[in-house]
Structures are given as structure tokens and as C-alpha cells.
Design a protein around this motif. Structure first.
Motif, PDB file in Angstrom:
ATOM      1  N   SER A  66       0.829  -1.215   0.000  1.00 13.39           N
ATOM      2  CA  SER A  66       0.000   0.000   0.000  1.00 13.39           C
ATOM      3  C   SER A  66       0.860   1.261   0.000  1.00 13.39           C
ATOM      4  O   SER A  66       0.532   2.243  -0.684  1.00 13.39           O
ATOM      5  CB  SER A  66      -0.945  -0.003   1.209  1.00 13.39           C
ATOM      6  OG  SER A  66      -0.216  -0.050   2.424  1.00 13.39           O
ATOM      7  N   ALA A  67       1.962   1.237   0.742  1.00 13.61           N
ATOM      8  CA  ALA A  67       2.853   2.407   0.774  1.00 13.61           C
ATOM      9  C   ALA A  67       3.493   2.637  -0.589  1.00 13.61           C
ATOM     10  O   ALA A  67       3.628   3.788  -1.037  1.00 13.61           O
ATOM     11  CB  ALA A  67       3.931   2.209   1.841  1.00 13.61           C
ATOM     12  N   GLU A  69       2.246   1.723  -3.509  1.00 14.23           N
ATOM     13  CA  GLU A  69       1.211   2.190  -4.440  1.00 14.23           C
ATOM     14  C   GLU A  69       1.001   3.695  -4.288  1.00 14.23           C
ATOM     15  O   GLU A  69       0.885   4.425  -5.273  1.00 14.23           O
ATOM     16  CB  GLU A  69      -0.101   1.434  -4.184  1.00 14.23           C
ATOM     17  CG  GLU A  69      -0.070  -0.009  -4.668  1.00 14.23           C
ATOM     18  CD  GLU A  69      -1.321  -0.786  -4.290  1.00 14.23           C
ATOM     19  OE1 GLU A  69      -2.098  -0.286  -3.440  1.00 14.23           O
ATOM     20  OE2 GLU A  69      -1.511  -1.900  -4.816  1.00 14.23           O
ATOM     21  N   GLU A  70       0.981   4.182  -3.043  1.00 13.22           N
ATOM     22  CA  GLU A  70       0.794   5.603  -2.791  1.00 13.22           C
ATOM     23  C   GLU A  70       2.003   6.407  -3.269  1.00 13.22           C
ATOM     24  O   GLU A  70       1.859   7.495  -3.845  1.00 13.22           O
ATOM     25  CB  GLU A  70       0.567   5.841  -1.298  1.00 13.22           C
ATOM     26  CG  GLU A  70       0.421   7.294  -0.890  1.00 13.22           C
ATOM     27  CD  GLU A  70      -0.826   7.955  -1.461  1.00 13.22           C
ATOM     28  OE1 GLU A  70      -0.909   9.202  -1.382  1.00 13.22           O
ATOM     29  OE2 GLU A  70      -1.714   7.255  -1.993  1.00 13.22           O
ATOM     30  N   LEU A  71       3.202   5.881  -3.038  1.00 12.07           N
ATOM     31  CA  LEU A  71       4.425   6.565  -3.474  1.00 12.07           C
ATOM     32  C   LEU A  71       4.433   6.753  -4.985  1.00 12.07           C
ATOM     33  O   LEU A  71       4.713   7.851  -5.489  1.00 12.07           O
ATOM     34  CB  LEU A  71       5.650   5.758  -3.049  1.00 12.07           C
ATOM     35  CG  LEU A  71       7.006   6.327  -3.481  1.00 12.07           C
ATOM     36  CD1 LEU A  71       7.344   7.570  -2.668  1.00 12.07           C
ATOM     37  CD2 LEU A  71       8.103   5.278  -3.326  1.00 12.07           C
ATOM     38  N   ARG A  73       1.828   6.634  -7.004  1.00 10.42           N
ATOM     39  CA  ARG A  73       0.664   7.426  -7.441  1.00 10.42           C
ATOM     40  C   ARG A  73       0.947   8.917  -7.350  1.00 10.42           C
ATOM     41  O   ARG A  73       0.544   9.700  -8.207  1.00 10.42           O
ATOM     42  CB  ARG A  73      -0.557   7.066  -6.591  1.00 10.42           C
ATOM     43  CG  ARG A  73      -1.857   7.712  -7.072  1.00 10.42           C
ATOM     44  CD  ARG A  73      -3.016   7.373  -6.158  1.00 10.42           C
ATOM     45  NE  ARG A  73      -2.833   7.949  -4.835  1.00 10.42           N
ATOM     46  CZ  ARG A  73      -3.068   9.230  -4.535  1.00 10.42           C
ATOM     47  NH1 ARG A  73      -3.483  10.073  -5.476  1.00 10.42           N
ATOM     48  NH2 ARG A  73      -2.898   9.673  -3.314  1.00 10.42           N
ATOM     49  N   THR A  74       1.676   9.319  -6.317  1.00 12.44           N
ATOM     50  CA  THR A  74       1.923  10.750  -6.087  1.00 12.44           C
ATOM     51  C   THR A  74       3.283  11.223  -6.604  1.00 12.44           C
ATOM     52  O   THR A  74       3.503  12.430  -6.749  1.00 12.44           O
ATOM     53  CB  THR A  74       1.837  11.064  -4.584  1.00 12.44           C
ATOM     54  OG1 THR A  74       2.817  10.280  -3.870  1.00 12.44           O
ATOM     55  CG2 THR A  74       0.448  10.738  -4.048  1.00 12.44           C
ATOM     56  N   ASN A 109       6.117  -5.175  -6.371  1.00 14.65           N
ATOM     57  CA  ASN A 109       5.549  -3.846  -6.108  1.00 14.65           C
ATOM     58  C   ASN A 109       6.194  -2.776  -6.983  1.00 14.65           C
ATOM     59  O   ASN A 109       5.515  -1.841  -7.439  1.00 14.65           O
ATOM     60  CB  ASN A 109       5.715  -3.491  -4.631  1.00 14.65           C
ATOM     61  CG  ASN A 109       4.863  -4.355  -3.719  1.00 14.65           C
ATOM     62  OD1 ASN A 109       3.842  -4.900  -4.131  1.00 14.65           O
ATOM     63  ND2 ASN A 109       5.279  -4.497  -2.466  1.00 14.65           N
ATOM     64  N   GLY A 113       4.156  -0.665  -9.735  1.00 17.45           N
ATOM     65  CA  GLY A 113       4.197   0.792  -9.686  1.00 17.45           C
ATOM     66  C   GLY A 113       4.596   1.393 -11.016  1.00 17.45           C
ATOM     67  O   GLY A 113       4.009   2.385 -11.473  1.00 17.45           O
ATOM     68  N   ASN A 117       1.892   3.627 -13.613  1.00 16.43           N
ATOM     69  CA  ASN A 117       2.139   5.059 -13.444  1.00 16.43           C
ATOM     70  C   ASN A 117       3.049   5.663 -14.512  1.00 16.43           C
ATOM     71  O   ASN A 117       3.682   6.698 -14.280  1.00 16.43           O
ATOM     72  CB  ASN A 117       2.705   5.318 -12.045  1.00 16.43           C
ATOM     73  CG  ASN A 117       1.696   5.002 -10.956  1.00 16.43           C
ATOM     74  OD1 ASN A 117       0.817   5.795 -10.650  1.00 16.43           O
ATOM     75  ND2 ASN A 117       1.814   3.807 -10.366  1.00 16.43           N
TER      76      ASN A 117
END
Length: 337
Positions: A66-67, A69-71, A73-74, A109, A113, A117
Motif C-alpha cells: 500500500s505504501a 502504491e501511494e508513493l 501514485r503521487t 511492487n 508501480g 504510473n
């Protein structure tokens, strides 16, 4: 350019971040700062990166889905250099789960990612250990590498296969780099040069495995760093000449490549030790031991493909590289000989 470097506080990751920052890139570095070796060394490396205006550090484990994926994404990363991994052949015999979590789950992961992205190129660390017990010298990327001798080696071979799948299915350009015995300033304390130097300085015996009958293609860290950045700039492309009838292990119809990065000049282990002794002005007390499980006697990199595609070949001599490491070691640990 926005670049993600994983393992940023690690030996090679630190050097790569530093060089990218010095040429003006915007670098996000991540590292879980684990205690596989002295964390203070990782913190010292990191302290040299933090002053750069273009550097952002995030403490994160690549196995945290989850971390990650957020990294991604942003972060809006254009390119990724994946150097985070559980390293070490011998440790893989003791703690195999660490290799699955970091080198397999974590790498998945990274691939996901990149896939979701819009990352333009993924460069990742593989290893000369994928060659296993291959006795054909020098090791070529066109050789079959289906017989690894350690879980660490198997995990790196798996990374190459996983990367190929993503290159094929999602047109994600990936380049795997098979590093050959990297050494130099800020190196890992579990590696031979550091272990030997530390033991000699502290008047302790050094452990010489395989009774000294090793030859290694030692590669200076600055040369590895230059190779990483050159391949990062040279995005992998499909090979239109690749044939499914006689598939070449070193290339593909997909935008996927693997390269050796080594000095292409193997050095006898005893000559390597002699070079350390010369720089320290001391003679090592030697404890001769059998070959370690999972280890191989010799390594020797064929870098023709790297030269052909990227126009690069490492050239730092062992004598020069050891001299620079010993100078760093003395300064960092305030050693007076």
C-alpha cells in the motif's frame, strides 16, 4: 527529471543518488534502513544526500504494497532505479524469507508501480551470482543461467524473468544489471574488502575461503554507478532480430535487456589481499577455509553487450580502487596506522 532510487541509503544506492543529484536530477530516495549491517553507516551516507535541494527521502520498505502504491501514485516518476534488495549469498542460507519479501514481493511492487504510473524505464540490480557454477569464462549475458547455487542468486534470476514478463505484456522498458563484486568507499561491512581491512587494522585473522583459490572480477563502485546511469539514459528497446526458434537469453523481442557490469579482468584473491596489505602497510594473519556453501570459485564478466549498446566499460584498477577505499576507511573510522 523525476527519478525514484530504492535502497538510497545503501552502498550503491547512495553513490547513484549522489551522481544523479550532482547533474541536476530530482531524486526521491527510499530505504527501510534495516539492521542487516550497521545502521549508522547508512545514516552517514544519507546525511550526505539530505543537503541537496533536489533530494527527498522516504523511509519505506518496498515490500509494503500500500505504501508503494501511494508513493508511485503521487511521485510522478519518469524513471526508476531499483537497488533495494536483501543482499548476500551466505545470509540467504540463514534467513531465506528476507529474500522472498524484499527481492520477490518488493520487486513485484516496483514492477506494478512502474506499470500503472507511466514510468519510462526501470533499471534494476541483478547479480553475477545468477551464473551459478558456470565454468565457461568469461560469463556472457547470452549464456543460460538456469542453475543458481543460492536463494539470493535464484531471486535475482527471478527478477530478470519477472521484468521480462512486464516488458512483454505492458511494453515497460526494463534493464537488469548483473553486478560483479562491487567494492569501494562507503562499502558494506559484510563484504570482503571491508572485512579484510577491518581485521588487519584490528590485528585479527582474516578468513580466506576456498583456501585462497578464488578469482573475482572486482568492480569499483564509481564504475558501477556510471554504468547504472548510462543504462538509465539508454532506454531498453525491442530487438527485431530476436527469434523464438533460437531464443537468446541476453535479449528479447520485448523492450528488455540484461548487461554484465564488471571490470573484465579477474584478480586472484591472494593478489587482492596483497593489495590491501600494501595499502595498510601490514601483513594479514590468514585462516584458510573450504569453499563456502552457495559460493563459486571464479567470476569473469563479458561486457561486450554493454560496450555495444551503451558504449561503456569499467576500467578502475584494483590497486587504485583499494587505495581509495583504504583512504576512506581511515578517515571515516579515524584510524592511525
Amino acid at each position: 527529471m523525476k527519478i525514484l532510487v530504492t535502497g538510497a541509503a545503501g552502498f550503491i544506492g547512495f553513490h547513484v543518488c549522489k551522481q544523479l543529484l550532482e547533474r541536476g536530477e530530482e531524486v526521491t530516495g527510499i530505504d527501510n534502513m534495516n539492521d542487516y549491517y550497521d545502521v549508522s553507516l547508512k545514516e552517514a551516507r544519507l546525511s550526505m544526500l539530505l543537503p541537496y535541494a533536489g533530494f527527498r527521502f522516504v523511509r519505506m520498505d518496498i515490500a509494503d504494497r500500500s505504501a508503494m502504491e501511494e508513493l508511485f501514485r503521487t511521485g510522478e516518476f519518469e524513471k526508476v532505479v531499483n537497488l533495494a534488495a536483501q543482499a548476500g549469498v551466505r545470509y540467504s542460507l540463514i534467513n531465506p524469507h528476507a529474500y522472498i519479501e524484499s527481492n520477490i514481493v518488493g520487486f513485484t511492487n516496483i514492477l506494478e508501480g512502474c506499470r500503472h504510473n507511466g514510468v519510462k524505464h526501470l533499471v534494476y540490480a541483478s547479480s553475477s551470482s545468477v551464473y551459478g557454477a558456470n565454468e565457461t569464462m568469461p560469463f556472457s549475458v547470452h549464456d543460460n543461467v538456469d542453475h543458481p547455487l543460492s536463494l539470493y542468486a535464484a531471486s535475482k534470476k527471478a527478477n530478470e524473468l519477472m521484468a521480462h514478463t512486464y516488458s512483454h505484456l505492458y511494453n515497460l522498458p526494463t534493464t537488469g544489471l548483473r553486478f560483479f563484486t562491487v567494492y569501494g568507499p562507503w562499502g558494506r561491512p559484510d563484504m570482503a574488502l571491508f572485512l579484510f581491512t577491518d581485521a588487519i587494522v584490528n590485528n585479527k585473522p582474516i578468513k580466506v575461503f576456498n583456501f585462497g583459490k578464488h578469482r573475482r572480477d572486482f568492480t569499483f563502485v564509481d564504475d558501477i554507478t556510471e554504468g547504472i546511469i548510462r543504462t538509465l539514459d539508454h532506454t531498453a528497446e525491442p530487438n527485431p532480430e530476436w527469434s523464438g526458434l533460437k531464443p537468446d537469453p541476453g535479449t528479447s523481442r520485448a523492450p528488455w535487456r540484461v548487461y554484465n557490469i564488471g571490470n573484465s579482468s579477474p584478480v586472484d584473491l591472494m593478489d587482492y589481499i596483497k593489495a590491501i596489505e600494501d595499502q595498510l602497510g601490514r601483513t594479514a594473519e590468514k585462516e584458510y577455509l573450504p569453499l563456502q556453501p552457495g559460493d563459486v570459485p571464479d567470476t569473469y564478466a563479458d561486457v561486450d553487450q554493454l560496450m555495444q549498446d551503451v558504449n561503456y566499460k569499467p576500467e578502475t584498477t584494483v590497486q587504485e580502487g583499494i587505495k581509495r577505499f583504504v583512504a576512506w576507511y581511515k578517515e571515516y573510522y579515524k584510524v592511525q596506522l
